[in-house]
Scaffold this motif. Sequence first.
Motif: not given
Length: 108
Positions: A40-42, A45, A73-74, A77, A82-83, A85, A89
């Motif tokens: 699911s990692c964009p 990223i 957040s970046y 991630s 993975r994504t 917040n 986090c």
Amino acid sequence: MIRVIEVSLIGHHKVNGIFVDKKKFIVLKGSEFSQEVKKSCPMGIREIRDNLIKTKKVENGIFVEDVIFTSPSYAASVCVGRTGNGLKCWENVDNVRLGSLLEQYRRK
């Protein structure tokens, strides 16, 4: 006013960073970098992660220098593959999350 807040990534206590302001977050040299990337990692990223390895800022799963990100957040991630917040986090040594810390500073 810039607030410097030292934090660690929840569940990844060998990932440390410094929140400088809402557009500058630094992951510190020596922090761990997950070798695993979730499906699911964009793509954005993934590209940042690949670039860190290609430019040798990360070697053998460890940041070999401080790396500046545009947001917590970046940073989160990229570190975990993975994504995430960033306000939820990252936490300080007292286990207070970054979002709560920033809210406390805003009230002052």
